[in-house]
Design an enzyme around this catalytic site. Structure first.
Site, PDB file in Angstrom:
ATOM      1  N   GLU A 151       0.798  -1.228   0.000  1.00 56.54           N
ATOM      2  CA  GLU A 151       0.000   0.000   0.000  1.00 56.54           C
ATOM      3  C   GLU A 151       0.833   1.281   0.000  1.00 56.54           C
ATOM      4  OE1 GLU A 151      -2.755  -0.468   3.259  1.00 56.54           O
ATOM      5  OE2 GLU A 151      -3.754  -2.156   2.306  1.00 56.54           O
ATOM      6  N   GLU A 259      -5.910 -10.819  -1.189  1.00 55.97           N
ATOM      7  CA  GLU A 259      -6.748 -10.558   0.003  1.00 55.97           C
ATOM      8  C   GLU A 259      -8.228 -10.474  -0.348  1.00 55.97           C
ATOM      9  OE1 GLU A 259      -5.310  -7.209   2.309  1.00 55.97           O
ATOM     10  OE2 GLU A 259      -3.218  -7.692   1.923  1.00 55.97           O
TER      11      GLU A 259
HETATM   12  C1  XIL Z   1      -6.181  -5.878   8.379  1.00 59.48           C
HETATM   13  C2  XIL Z   1      -6.596  -7.012   9.300  1.00 59.48           C
HETATM   14  O1  XIL Z   1      -7.513  -7.841   8.639  1.00 59.48           O
HETATM   15  C3  XIL Z   1      -7.200  -6.456  10.567  1.00 59.48           C
HETATM   16  O2  XIL Z   1      -7.447  -7.498  11.499  1.00 59.48           O
HETATM   17  C4  XIL Z   1      -6.279  -5.424  11.195  1.00 59.48           C
HETATM   18  O3  XIL Z   1      -6.918  -4.828  12.293  1.00 59.48           O
HETATM   19  C5  XIL Z   1      -5.903  -4.343  10.190  1.00 59.48           C
HETATM   20  O4  XIL Z   1      -5.346  -4.973   9.026  1.00 59.48           O
HETATM   21  N1  XIL Z   1      -4.872  -4.527   3.640  1.00 59.48           N
HETATM   22  C6  XIL Z   1      -3.858  -5.299   4.157  1.00 59.48           C
HETATM   23  C7  XIL Z   1      -4.086  -6.088   5.372  1.00 59.48           C
HETATM   24  O5  XIL Z   1      -2.786  -5.400   3.536  1.00 59.48           O
HETATM   25  O6  XIL Z   1      -2.944  -6.269   6.144  1.00 59.48           O
HETATM   26  C8  XIL Z   1      -5.204  -5.519   6.216  1.00 59.48           C
HETATM   27  O7  XIL Z   1      -5.483  -6.411   7.274  1.00 59.48           O
HETATM   28  C9  XIL Z   1      -6.433  -5.275   5.367  1.00 59.48           C
HETATM   29  C10 XIL Z   1      -6.147  -4.305   4.257  1.00 59.48           C
END
Ligand code: XIL
Length: 341
Positions: A151, A259
């Protein structure tokens, strides 16, 4: 049936049940047979709970730690390394022949307070370098690929003004890939992001141009991650998504779906459920057609413990299993699609 025979059959049944982690007909085995990775983000508690662990092993052949490998958890202070949860996940994956994705080294969230001690660019390089070395040497041969950076772009295509960018510009992003290659030359290295999946948006274009420049400079990058946190309100522009995937193929890069979750406004209508199913299926069809896509990771498996409602207020029901851990109809259709891969 005589008694001994009956007991033998019973014992064989129990053994088969116990060893059913790789049942020939399980969805996990189907994915493996199709030569693809069908995976899920998990929390430490998931593998301690017998039912959940069984569900994960039977249905998926890859895992990614949802939070466990992030700096805040694995290195809470400068001198404290907390490997125990990660070790357990990696052991679980090894025992059950699952691929592991590592997530993530450079991010603007879930950093530990060590980052407050960074005073200059050298400190930032040193900290990320230590994390990469410690983690990648420990899990060499056990973690197949890593999101080296996550990101790093804003929606408008500019670089996110994170603590890393503030001190190092883009140099650290590139150097982290070199450090990672040196730490484990067999692990595949990825740049991961969201909302850059469909070609044509400012973020997608900036992401692509940056990755292209890395490839041209010889930075050791193997692929890009498309997070795909999607919503039934917006759907998928399949053409733009394929166009983007193909231009990364032209650069010689893999694309992993890293994801996936597809949320809907709550309470979801029948139409939303149908759109969600179609969207999950579209992603699987794309994976089947596009030779540089082979990994379909979902961000959590159940609506019971999802990150979605806390992040996208009023939205939910984004996952493949419901709150009672029952597979939704969409899960079965994904497995059917995998069978024909
Ligand atoms: C999220 C998790 O799912 C949560 O439990 C945590 O509180 C915050 O992070 N993009 C990503 C992930 O790369 O690491 C994130 O995960 C969701 C968005």
């Amino acid at each position: 049936m005589n008694k001994i025979f009956r007991l033998t059959v019973l014992a064989a049944g129990i053994l088969a049940g116990v060893a059913c982690t790789a049942c020939k007909k399980s969805p996990a085995a189907t994915a493996t047979k199709a030569g693809m990775y069908f995976g899920v983000a998990i929390q430490p508690g998931d593998i301690l709970d017998e039912n959940k662990a069984k569900l994960i092993v039977q249905n998926f052949n890859a895992i990614v730690p949802e939070n466990t490998m992030k700096m805040i958890n694995i290195r809470p202070t400068k001198t404290l390394w907390n490997f125990s949860d990660m070790d357990k996940m990696v052991d679980f994956a090894q025992k059950n022949k699952m691929m592991v994705r590592g997530h993530t080294f450079i991010w603007h969230q879930q950093n530990s307070t060590i980052v407050n001690q960074i005073r200059n660019r050298e400190d930032a390089f040193a900290l990320i370098g230590e994390n990469i070395n410690q983690i990648m040497t420990r899990y060499r041969g056990k973690i197949a690929c890593y999101d080296v950076a996550n990101e790093i772009f804003n929606e408008d295509g500019t670089f996110r003004k994170s603590i890393w960018y503030k001190w190092c510009g883009t140099d650290l992003y590139e150097e982290a890939f070199r450090m990672a290659r040196a730490a484990d030359s067999d692990a595949k290295l990825f740049l991961n992001d969201y909302s850059h999946e469909e070609a044509g948006t400012p973020k997608a274009e900036a992401f692509y141009e940056f990755v292209k420049s890395m490839v041209e400079k010889g930075v050791p990058i193997d692929g890009v991650g498309f997070q795909l946190h999607l919503c039934t309100d917006y759907g998928i522009n399949e053409e733009r998504l394929r166009e983007n995937i193909r231009r990364f193929a032209d650069l010689g890069l893999e694309v992993q779906f890293t994801e996936i979750d597809i949320r809907m406004k709550m309470p979801g209508s029948e139409a939303d459920v149908a759109i969600q199913k179609e969207m999950y299926e579209t992603l699987m069809r794309i994976l089947k057609d596009e030779p540089n896509v082979n990994t379909y990771m979902t961000w959590g498996y159940t609506d019971a413990t999802s990150w979605v409602p806390a992040t996208f207020h009023g939205y939910g029901d984004a996952h493949l299993f419901d709150k009672d851990l029952k597979a939704k109809p969409v899960f079965g259709s994904l497995v059917e699609l995998m069978k024909n891969k």
